[in-house]
Write a protein that holds these residues in place. Structure first.
Motif, PDB file in Angstrom:
ATOM      1  N   VAL A 130      13.852 -50.389 -66.532  1.00 57.59           N
ATOM      2  CA  VAL A 130      13.649 -51.345 -65.447  1.00 57.59           C
ATOM      3  C   VAL A 130      14.358 -52.660 -65.761  1.00 57.59           C
ATOM      4  N   SER A 166      19.300 -47.832 -63.466  1.00 60.37           N
ATOM      5  CA  SER A 166      18.042 -48.208 -62.827  1.00 60.37           C
ATOM      6  C   SER A 166      18.322 -49.087 -61.614  1.00 60.37           C
ATOM      7  N   LYS A 171      15.625 -50.729 -60.070  1.00 61.42           N
ATOM      8  CA  LYS A 171      14.415 -51.528 -59.914  1.00 61.42           C
ATOM      9  C   LYS A 171      14.670 -52.902 -60.514  1.00 61.42           C
TER      10      LYS A 171
END
Length: 448
Positions: A339, A404, A406
């Protein structure tokens, strides 16, 4: 008298070559006059002009180098009495004292203890830089030399507090390569000590019964050709030491008296012998007013933490924000699938946030973009932290490095969430907590 920009310009080669980093020789001359550039930055200056201007444009307080290699430190070179006028340039260095009055076990314990103080704060290493090895009159010469060897083995720069010429010679034989300070010149022995210091290439410390005696001794040493000096401002009392430190600095900077234009040593171990708390208070005082080297009997972690924090604040340029380099910082073994979180490049914000992220143990990528070295809300209010700046930085510097999608943004700028989502298709924008201390639980819940 300081030279004006016009006076300096008349002595420049007037090539406008830009090799100094300025667009014209006039601009260069103006910066030199302001103290923003050194005259040596001009590669085409004649030797005669360079010699004349170097002396005329040098800071009223001489810059002195002590130590060697990675333990070389710059003392002095100050141009202002008050930090807010411009900035202080050469931070105070701290020394722990050992003395021939102490037994071998106590010396060994103290040398071992001072090496435990070694940590990083906001990108700066904090540790005890120096050891002050004091020779008490009448002590054994050979034992003093052995103490100097032990102190040198710590890897710290030494200050030899020794007024005995023969003992000083013997001590320097075992530590001269480390370029210590020989703090031992007085009105009575300065000629002999000068020869010792010059022969070994070390900085000579000067002390006296009062400022008048110190002034005369420094003047005599300068006349003998030695300007590689520091002044011991330690007086018979705290009041006298404070007055000495202030008067020396004022004489150098305000009165342009270069005889007092040298860094200073203040020995709190003498001023408050046996009183650790008072020594700490005095170390703080002389960090601000105006010790270049401050000597204490002890400096453990608990004592060092507030003292080093004070020094870092005092010797940070008030006109330049403390920043970290923009980039992607992988924490806790993060990889391209971990993340992502983002915050500003203000150094204090970065180290607080990164510290909490590391404490969480959750692998994550901390993305730092250029926000002008401002805090989160200040950067947002100034337009330095915006949806456009965050999106642009991620598109240009992050998307090719991580898979990722996010991204956690600071809770204090939750208002940016919608705009960032619109500018970063495919990314899930998550509003983080308001305070860094809440990140540990937040991250664990997020990745559970």
């Amino acid at each position: 008298m300081a030279l004006t920009g016009i006076q300096i310009f008349k002595m420049t080669p007037k090539k406008n070559c830009k090799e100094c980093g300025c667009p014209t020789c006039m601009a260069f001359a103006m910066k030199v006059a302001q103290g923003a550039l050194e005259i040596s930055k001009c590669p085409h200056m004649s030797e005669d002009a360079l010699a004349e201007l170097s002396e005329a444009t040098a800071p009223p307080m001489k810059t002195i180098k002590v130590g060697a290699g990675e333990n070389e430190y710059t003392l002095g070179g100050e141009t202002v009495l008050y930090r807010h006028e411009k900035t202080f340039v050469s931070k105070t260095r701290y020394a722990v004292a050992v003395c021939t009055d102490m037994d071998d076990a106590a010396v060994d314990a103290k040398l071992a203890e001072l090496q435990k103080v070694d940590y990083d704060r906001i990108g700066e290493r904090m540790y005890v830089e120096m050891v002050y090895v004091n020779f008490r009159e009448g002590a054994d010469k050979d034992r003093y030399v052995e103490m100097v060897k032990k102190a040198a083995a710590t890897g710290r720069t030494l200050v030899l507090g020794c007024k005995d010429v023969e003992v000083a010679k013997a001590a320097l034989e075992v530590c001269k390569d480390g370029k210590p300070v020989l703090n031992g010149a007085t009105a009575a022995n300065y000629a002999e000590m000068n020869e010792v210091a010059k022969a070994t290439g070390v900085v000579l410390g000067v002390s006296g019964a009062d400022l008048n005696e110190v002034y005369d001794t420094v003047a005599a040493l300068e006349k003998a050709g030695n300007k590689n000096l520091v002044i011991d401002a330690t007086g018979a009392s705290i009041k006298e030491a404070y007055a000495n430190a202030v008067q020396i600095r004022r004489a150098a900077l305000k009165d342009q008296d270069r005889t007092f234009g040298y860094p200073t040593i203040v020995n709190t171990a003498v001023l408050a012998h046996g009183d650790r708390n008072l020594q700490q208070a005095l170390a703080s005082l002389f960090t601000m007013k105006y010790g270049s080297i401050v000597v204490m009997e002890t400096l453990d972690y608990a004592e060092a933490l507030p003292l080093f924090g004070l020094r870092q604040n005092v010797f940070t340029d008030p006109q330049k924000p403390m920043k970290v380099e923009p980039g992607v910082y992988a924490l806790n073994g993060a990889d391209e699938n971990s993340v992502c979180l983002t915050t500003v490049d203000f150094a204090l914000t970065y180290f607080v946030v990164s510290g909490e992220l590391e404490r969480s143990g959750v692998p994550c990528n901390l993305i730092i973009s250029d926000a002008g070295g401002l805090s989160v809300l200040t950067a947002w209010a100034a337009g330095k932290l915006s949806s456009a700046s965050v999106a642009k930085y991620i598109q240009e510097n992050v998307e090719g490095k991580v898979k990722s999608r996010k991204l956690v943004i600071p809770g204090k700028v939750a208002v940016l969430k919608g705009d960032i989502e619109a500018k970063l298709p495919g990314w899930e924008i998550i509003v983080g907590p308001m305070e860094a201390v809440q990140l540990v639980k937040f991250l664990k819940d997020l990745t559970a």
